[in-house]
Scaffold this motif. Sequence first.
Motif, short mmCIF file in Angstrom:
data_model
loop_
_atom_site.label_atom_id
_atom_site.label_comp_id
_atom_site.label_asym_id
_atom_site.label_seq_id
_atom_site.Cartn_x
_atom_site.Cartn_y
_atom_site.Cartn_z
N ILE A 250 0.70 -1.02 -0.14
CA ILE A 250 -0.05 0.14 0.24
C ILE A 250 0.52 1.25 0.33
N ARG A 251 1.78 1.03 0.94
CA ARG A 251 3.07 2.25 0.99
C ARG A 251 3.37 2.51 -1.10
N SER A 252 4.15 1.61 -1.17
CA SER A 252 5.05 1.69 -2.60
C SER A 252 4.02 1.29 -3.92
N ASP A 253 2.90 0.82 -3.73
CA ASP A 253 2.26 0.50 -5.29
C ASP A 253 1.92 1.62 -5.87
N PRO A 254 1.94 1.91 -6.92
CA PRO A 254 1.41 3.50 -7.97
C PRO A 254 -0.08 3.61 -8.15
N GLY A 255 -0.47 1.79 -7.97
CA GLY A 255 -2.14 1.86 -9.14
C GLY A 255 -2.98 1.51 -8.06
N LEU A 256 -3.73 2.32 -7.13
CA LEU A 256 -4.11 1.86 -6.26
C LEU A 256 -4.83 2.65 -6.12
N HIS A 257 -5.48 3.65 -6.68
CA HIS A 257 -6.31 4.65 -7.27
C HIS A 257 -7.32 4.30 -6.85
N GLN A 258 -7.70 3.78 -7.39
CA GLN A 258 -9.79 3.47 -7.36
C GLN A 258 -9.44 2.74 -5.92
N THR A 283 -3.34 -1.85 13.71
CA THR A 283 -3.43 -2.30 12.18
C THR A 283 -3.70 -0.83 11.49
N MET A 284 -5.14 -0.53 11.24
CA MET A 284 -5.51 0.46 11.15
C MET A 284 -5.05 1.74 10.67
N LEU A 285 -3.73 2.27 11.58
CA LEU A 285 -3.50 3.65 11.87
C LEU A 285 -2.26 3.66 11.36
N MET A 286 -1.69 1.78 10.96
CA MET A 286 -0.66 1.75 10.73
C MET A 286 -0.96 1.41 8.59
N VAL A 287 -1.80 1.04 8.04
CA VAL A 287 -2.52 1.31 6.93
C VAL A 287 -2.64 2.84 6.91
N ILE A 288 -3.55 3.64 7.34
CA ILE A 288 -3.64 5.06 7.42
C ILE A 288 -2.02 5.55 7.09
N ASN A 289 -0.94 5.39 8.21
CA ASN A 289 0.13 6.46 7.62
C ASN A 289 1.11 4.95 6.25
N SER A 290 0.64 4.10 5.30
CA SER A 290 1.24 3.82 4.10
C SER A 290 -0.10 4.57 2.68
N LEU A 291 -1.10 5.09 3.54
CA LEU A 291 -1.55 5.59 2.68
C LEU A 291 -0.89 6.87 2.04
N LEU A 292 -0.80 7.47 3.37
CA LEU A 292 -0.42 8.84 3.48
C LEU A 292 0.97 9.23 3.17
N THR A 293 1.32 7.99 3.36
CA THR A 293 3.40 8.00 2.76
C THR A 293 3.62 7.21 0.79
N ASN A 294 2.29 6.83 0.11
CA ASN A 294 2.53 7.08 -1.13
C ASN A 294 2.31 7.72 -1.75
N LYS A 295 3.25 8.86 -2.44
CA LYS A 295 3.53 10.09 -2.80
C LYS A 295 2.40 9.63 -4.37
N SER A 296 2.29 8.36 -4.91
CA SER A 296 1.22 7.41 -6.08
C SER A 296 -0.21 8.42 -5.70
N LEU A 297 -0.48 8.28 -4.42
CA LEU A 297 -2.01 8.99 -4.99
C LEU A 297 -3.23 10.13 -4.78
#
Length: 501
Positions: A250-258, A283-297
Amino acid sequence: MAPSHSANSNTAKIPTSHTLWSPHDTIKDVADTLGITAHLPEEVSKNLAMDVEYRIHEILEQAMKFMRHGKRKTLTVQDVDRAMKVLNLEPLYGYDVSRPLVFKEAMVGAGQTLYYVDDDDVDFEKIINRPLPKVPRFTSYTAHWLAIEGVQPTIPQNPNPNEIKQLLPSQRGSIDNMFNLNNNDYTVATNPNTGLTSVEQAQNQKKDLDVKPLVKHILSKELQLYFDRAVAALKDDTNDTLRMATYESIRSDPGLHQLVPYFIQFIAETITHNLKSIDLLTTMLMVINSLLTNKSLFLDPYIHALMPCVLTLLLAKKIGPTQGTPDELNSHLNIRGFAAQLLGKMIEQYGSSYNTLKPRVTRTLLRAFLGSTTKNSVGTQYGAIKGMKYLGAEVIRIIMVGNLNSWSIAVLDNLDKNDENRKKLIDSVYECLSDLAKDAELIDGAAKKRKLNNEDSMDVDSLTEEQKEKLADRVGKILANDILSRENSVAVYNGIFFGEE
């Protein structure tokens, strides 16, 4: 002079109306029509006329309000009807603004002209034999996603994709198409003068118009499978390796916008129904952190949905188990600390896009900080302090320090000296005040830094009695005594009163 003045006042006629229309004369005419003129005293007719005029003014005043709210400058019959309905009066009948009123004149006497509205003749037989109209439905409304990031979801409220495919490309997305849809059959009208169909005519008229075709919301099977596998891995407590791999994906994949709205909905539902599960909340906080870290989203449209999730874990009164070991009971502090870090990260990344985001969050934290003084709200106050710590030194100096004295009296004075929660709150406040000291050193330059370094090495008694009293007045006696017992009490003092003479 006095007698003549009295005589003039007795003969003077008291006006009963200030308008051109005389309600007093109208009352007399109505009384003559009803044959009660002899039984209607002059004083009663005057009072009745004044009351009629008052009622007319009241109706017109209400009608003018409807006219102004309708952004119009012309008073209509509908405005008067609505005004009478608001005043619980029977509305007018027989007048309609759908057509202009035709006035006719008739001679009723020598030089007297009567104007009236010509009424149409109504055939009662046709009206009686006419079928009854359908009962109108009650007004209702509903909301649905017309499009999500330019993609239309397949729901009943949106156009059927099969019907869209049968339309010509130039007609897709057009509001005014020339098809008559009836049970999936299409009929095209032909103009006998030109020999062109209505569709061809529409195409000729809209050659220069670039119409974007409708696109249905398609979530590929790969993305659906990925989302299902990711959710299953995040909920699985037995396989930490797979969960860490999901974070990294989730942190690095660029194709998760949808999938962003689906992940946010999953996070919100999981937090709502699992406030006692520390592992799932982490776990949910880690997912939020991963979404915020992904520069492609592109998360700007979804910050309003992510912020309540973070604030819930930061300020909720009860998080984690209610029974267990001391470590398990205190595990909610780690959750609140992590949520405070994510709150600061979101403010830093999206505070420039939403100018009101930081002030609104600050007001929420202040209400939680000062809102409750019970023992059950210690976690909420701890989360509010942690949240203000990650919002920066400006919030700490203006919002927190300005209310520390009253907070200390309301909260710390009501807690036992040996209470562990009391010590945690004092330590968290001290961490914020230490950040003020560091910020003062960086702002004031090298000279101030050298001075603070020299004062840090000095004894606690280096603060004068006047400074100690000033510190107690600002932060309260309990916090002042705790600061004076620290090694860097002078630096903290200078950080609190930095910029004051």
